[in-house]
Design a protein around this motif. Structure first.
Motif, mmCIF file in Angstrom:
data_model
loop_
_atom_site.group_PDB
_atom_site.id
_atom_site.type_symbol
_atom_site.label_atom_id
_atom_site.label_comp_id
_atom_site.label_asym_id
_atom_site.label_seq_id
_atom_site.Cartn_x
_atom_site.Cartn_y
_atom_site.Cartn_z
ATOM 1 N N GLN A 13 -0.885 1.743 5.991
ATOM 2 C CA GLN A 13 -0.123 0.508 6.063
ATOM 3 C C GLN A 13 -0.258 -0.062 7.467
ATOM 4 O O GLN A 13 0.064 0.611 8.438
ATOM 5 N N VAL A 14 -0.736 -1.292 7.577
ATOM 6 C CA VAL A 14 -0.943 -1.931 8.874
ATOM 7 C C VAL A 14 -0.383 -3.346 8.829
ATOM 8 O O VAL A 14 -0.092 -3.885 7.763
ATOM 9 N N SER A 15 -0.244 -3.943 10.013
ATOM 10 C CA SER A 15 0.174 -5.337 10.089
ATOM 11 C C SER A 15 -0.841 -6.094 10.931
ATOM 12 O O SER A 15 -1.525 -5.516 11.770
ATOM 13 N N CYS A 16 -0.946 -7.394 10.690
ATOM 14 C CA CYS A 16 -1.891 -8.221 11.437
ATOM 15 C C CYS A 16 -1.250 -9.581 11.691
ATOM 16 O O CYS A 16 -0.623 -10.166 10.807
ATOM 17 N N ASP A 17 -1.427 -10.075 12.927
ATOM 18 C CA ASP A 17 -0.946 -11.417 13.268
ATOM 19 C C ASP A 17 -2.066 -12.264 13.886
ATOM 20 O O ASP A 17 -1.824 -13.299 14.480
ATOM 21 N N ILE A 28 1.471 -10.461 8.739
ATOM 22 C CA ILE A 28 1.414 -9.968 7.364
ATOM 23 C C ILE A 28 1.239 -8.455 7.399
ATOM 24 O O ILE A 28 0.758 -7.887 8.373
ATOM 25 N N PHE A 29 1.627 -7.810 6.315
ATOM 26 C CA PHE A 29 1.497 -6.371 6.177
ATOM 27 C C PHE A 29 0.473 -6.091 5.090
ATOM 28 O O PHE A 29 0.481 -6.732 4.039
ATOM 29 N N LEU A 30 -0.418 -5.150 5.372
ATOM 30 C CA LEU A 30 -1.508 -4.827 4.465
ATOM 31 C C LEU A 30 -1.460 -3.346 4.116
ATOM 32 O O LEU A 30 -1.089 -2.517 4.942
ATOM 33 N N PRO A 41 -6.738 -11.240 5.058
ATOM 34 C CA PRO A 41 -7.191 -12.460 4.389
ATOM 35 C C PRO A 41 -7.148 -13.709 5.280
ATOM 36 O O PRO A 41 -7.791 -14.704 4.969
ATOM 37 N N TYR A 42 -6.416 -13.650 6.383
ATOM 38 C CA TYR A 42 -6.335 -14.796 7.292
ATOM 39 C C TYR A 42 -7.490 -14.829 8.289
ATOM 40 O O TYR A 42 -8.197 -15.820 8.412
ATOM 41 N N CYS A 43 -7.669 -13.723 9.031
ATOM 42 C CA CYS A 43 -8.626 -13.740 10.147
ATOM 43 C C CYS A 43 -9.858 -12.879 9.914
ATOM 44 O O CYS A 43 -10.803 -12.934 10.693
#
Length: 56
Positions: A13-17, A28-30, A41-43
């Motif tokens: 479980q990771v997060s990305c900004d 978001i959390f992936l 899906p964003y960057c």
């Protein structure tokens, strides 16, 4: 096409900004769901689970 950045992590479980502060994207959390990697899906950043990391 290769991802713009590959980040090795210890957890599924990771997060990305986007990593660019105000120029990034919403946080978001992936979840890798046992696949060993997931792309934002964003960057397009790719998060890869370390070989010796236990699925958590």
């Amino acid at each position: 096409m290769e991802p713009p950045e590959i980040i090795t992590v210890d957890r599924e479980q990771v997060s990305c900004d986007g990593g660019k502060g105000a120029l990034g994207h919403p946080l978001i959390f992936l979840n890798m769901e046992g696949k060993g990697q997931v792309d934002c899906p964003y960057c397009g950043r790719r998060f890869v689970l370390k070989q010796d990391a236990a699925a958590q």
